[in-house]
Design an enzyme around this catalytic site. Structure first.
Site, short mmCIF file in Angstrom:
data_model
loop_
_atom_site.label_atom_id
_atom_site.label_comp_id
_atom_site.label_asym_id
_atom_site.label_seq_id
_atom_site.Cartn_x
_atom_site.Cartn_y
_atom_site.Cartn_z
N PRO A 112 0.92 -1.05 0.28
CA PRO A 112 -0.07 0.10 0.03
C PRO A 112 0.77 1.25 -0.11
O PRO A 112 1.96 1.47 0.53
CB PRO A 112 -0.99 -0.06 1.29
CG PRO A 112 -0.05 -1.14 2.05
CD PRO A 112 0.66 -1.92 1.31
N GLY A 118 7.31 0.71 3.15
CA GLY A 118 8.42 1.04 2.48
C GLY A 118 8.12 1.14 0.61
O GLY A 118 8.98 0.74 0.01
N SER A 119 6.75 1.25 0.37
CA SER A 119 6.55 1.24 -1.04
C SER A 119 7.18 2.17 -1.90
O SER A 119 7.69 1.83 -2.94
CB SER A 119 5.07 1.44 -1.24
OG SER A 119 4.62 2.85 -0.49
N SER A 120 7.54 3.29 -1.50
CA SER A 120 8.23 4.42 -2.28
C SER A 120 9.60 3.90 -2.43
O SER A 120 10.43 3.94 -3.54
CB SER A 120 8.03 5.57 -1.61
OG SER A 120 8.75 5.73 -0.32
N ALA A 121 10.36 3.35 -1.47
CA ALA A 121 11.59 2.99 -1.58
C ALA A 121 11.74 1.58 -2.27
O ALA A 121 12.84 1.54 -3.34
CB ALA A 121 12.12 2.45 0.08
N ASP A 164 15.33 2.92 4.78
CA ASP A 164 14.18 2.15 3.75
C ASP A 164 14.71 1.65 2.32
O ASP A 164 14.76 0.32 1.95
CB ASP A 164 13.17 3.06 3.26
CG ASP A 164 12.14 3.23 4.52
OD1 ASP A 164 12.24 3.20 5.42
OD2 ASP A 164 10.98 3.70 3.91
O1 PMV Z 1 6.56 5.55 6.22
P1 PMV Z 1 8.01 4.91 5.80
O2 PMV Z 1 7.90 3.52 5.20
O3 PMV Z 1 8.32 5.79 4.46
O4 PMV Z 1 9.07 5.15 6.58
C1 PMV Z 1 9.46 6.53 7.29
C2 PMV Z 1 10.42 6.14 8.14
C3 PMV Z 1 11.17 7.57 8.83
O5 PMV Z 1 11.98 6.93 9.83
C4 PMV Z 1 9.90 8.19 9.51
C5 PMV Z 1 11.68 8.34 7.77
C6 PMV Z 1 12.96 7.80 6.96
O6 PMV Z 1 13.39 8.12 6.12
O7 PMV Z 1 13.74 7.08 7.90
#
Ligand code: PMV
Length: 330
Positions: A112, A118-121, A164
């Site tokens: 989702p 971590g979908s965007s990563a 991520d």
């Molecule tokens: O919500 P996600 O999967 O994009 O994770 C963000 C994690 C954070 O620590 C809040 C930001 C980061 O880039 O580490």
């Protein structure tokens, strides 16, 4: 025509605090994003994402994705995703020294958008991998991780850590502290994930924690407390001590709550999972909505999540030791 996939992730510990140099331990999971990249003869780029949004989405443009591209239906998370892909393609163009080369890109994802998995990563690193292979300048996974981080850092206006993108590129359980990223040994782990159907705005949530930390000593102390907890969690992971891992996940959720990044829907799922006997339960990722993760995925836990009013979808998943992977087709 290269197809690359990359896994999503859950945070066992340490999101948000990792942005300020504390350690974090994300784990890759067996749900993935897959990206196919085809070189075009012209300088246009076409990105198709058939399983994002109700009818799927396609955007076609020339000469860089403008910030005022209109999407129908308008969706910040979807718009941001195209931003990551556009920049990931630029990375490949610049490595191959073909500044205006066009591509056809197709994205499919089990993750989702903006839900903390971590979908965007995953999309970013899979795009960099597939696009560099399409241009005959393939990179190693650590190199993809590095370019993936620079991409997220730019698109998220500096509010990003390496966690991520490194986890998604390398796979398995990893430990990230500032620029120091490494794999850590772990026994097989299974998780249940509860998803509230929503998404948090990562950049806004990170900015909110930064404000709190700069305003109040208690918030700065909370960020360091998360760092201490992650160090204890790393020992528990090495020893395979699930009870201790679960206890520390619960504390981590409490500290994230204190930093203002939980949400009623996430707290409800966390408590439903704990009441059903989960070893530990916490929000994962940026928070504000999206997903929670529990350690262990007993039937009672997934059933309790499914029955929880704020839960739109619950599923089991497990630690995936593979990072970026070349796939046969899409
Ligand atoms: O919500 P996600 O999967 O994009 O994770 C963000 C994690 C954070 O620590 C809040 C930001 C980061 O880039 O580490």
């Amino acid at each position: 025509m290269p197809v690359s996939s990359a896994p999503g992730k859950v945070y066992l510990f340490g999101e948000h605090a990792v942005v300020y140099g504390e350690p974090a331990i994300p784990c890759a999971i067996d749900r993935r994003a897959r990206v196919r990249v085809r070189r075009r003869e012209d300088d246009r780029t076409r990105i198709t994402a058939p399983d994002l949004g109700l009818q799927g989405l396609t955007v076609e443009y020339g000469d860089g994705l403008e910030s005022d591209v209109e999407l129908e239906p308008p969706a910040t998370a979807i718009g941001q995703l195209f931003g990551y892909v556009d920049m990931a393609l630029d990375v490949a163009r610049s490595i191959a020294e073909v500044p205006t080369h066009g591509f056809d890109v197709r994205i499919e994802s089990d993750l989702p958008l903006g839900g903390g998995l971590g979908s965007s990563a995953a999309v970013t690193v899979a795009t960099i991998d597939a696009a560099t292979r399409a241009l005959d300048v393939p990179l190693s996974p650590p190199e993809v991780a590095d370019h993936g981080y620079n991409t997220e850092y730019t698109v998220q206006d500096g509010n990003a850590s390496r966690a991520d993108t490194f986890c998604s590129a390398i796979g398995g359980a990893v430990r990230v502290e500032g620029d120091d990223c490494r794999s850590v040994a772990s026994a097989p782990l299974s998780f249940a994930v509860g998803f509230d159907g929503g998404a948090g705005d990562t950049a806004a949530l990170v900015a909110g924690v930064r404000d709190l930390k700069e305003t109040y000593d208690f918030a700065a102390a909370t960020v360091s407390a998360i760092g201490g907890l992650v160090r204890a969690g790393q020992m528990a992971l090495a020893e395979g001590d699930r009870a201790e891992l679960g206890r520390l996940m619960n504390v981590n959720h409490g500290l994230l709550h204190a930093l203002g990044v939980s949400a009623g829907s996430l707290d409800q799922m966390v408590w439903a999972a704990r009441s059903a006997g989960a070893n530990g339960a916490k929000l994962t990722g940026a928070g504000g909505g999206g997903c929670i993760v529990t350690l262990g995925a007993a039937d009672a836990v997934t059933t309790a999540l499914q029955a929880c009013q704020s839960c739109e979808e619950a599923f089991r998943t497990s630690l995936d030791t593979d990072g970026i992977r070349a796939e046969g087709s899409l």
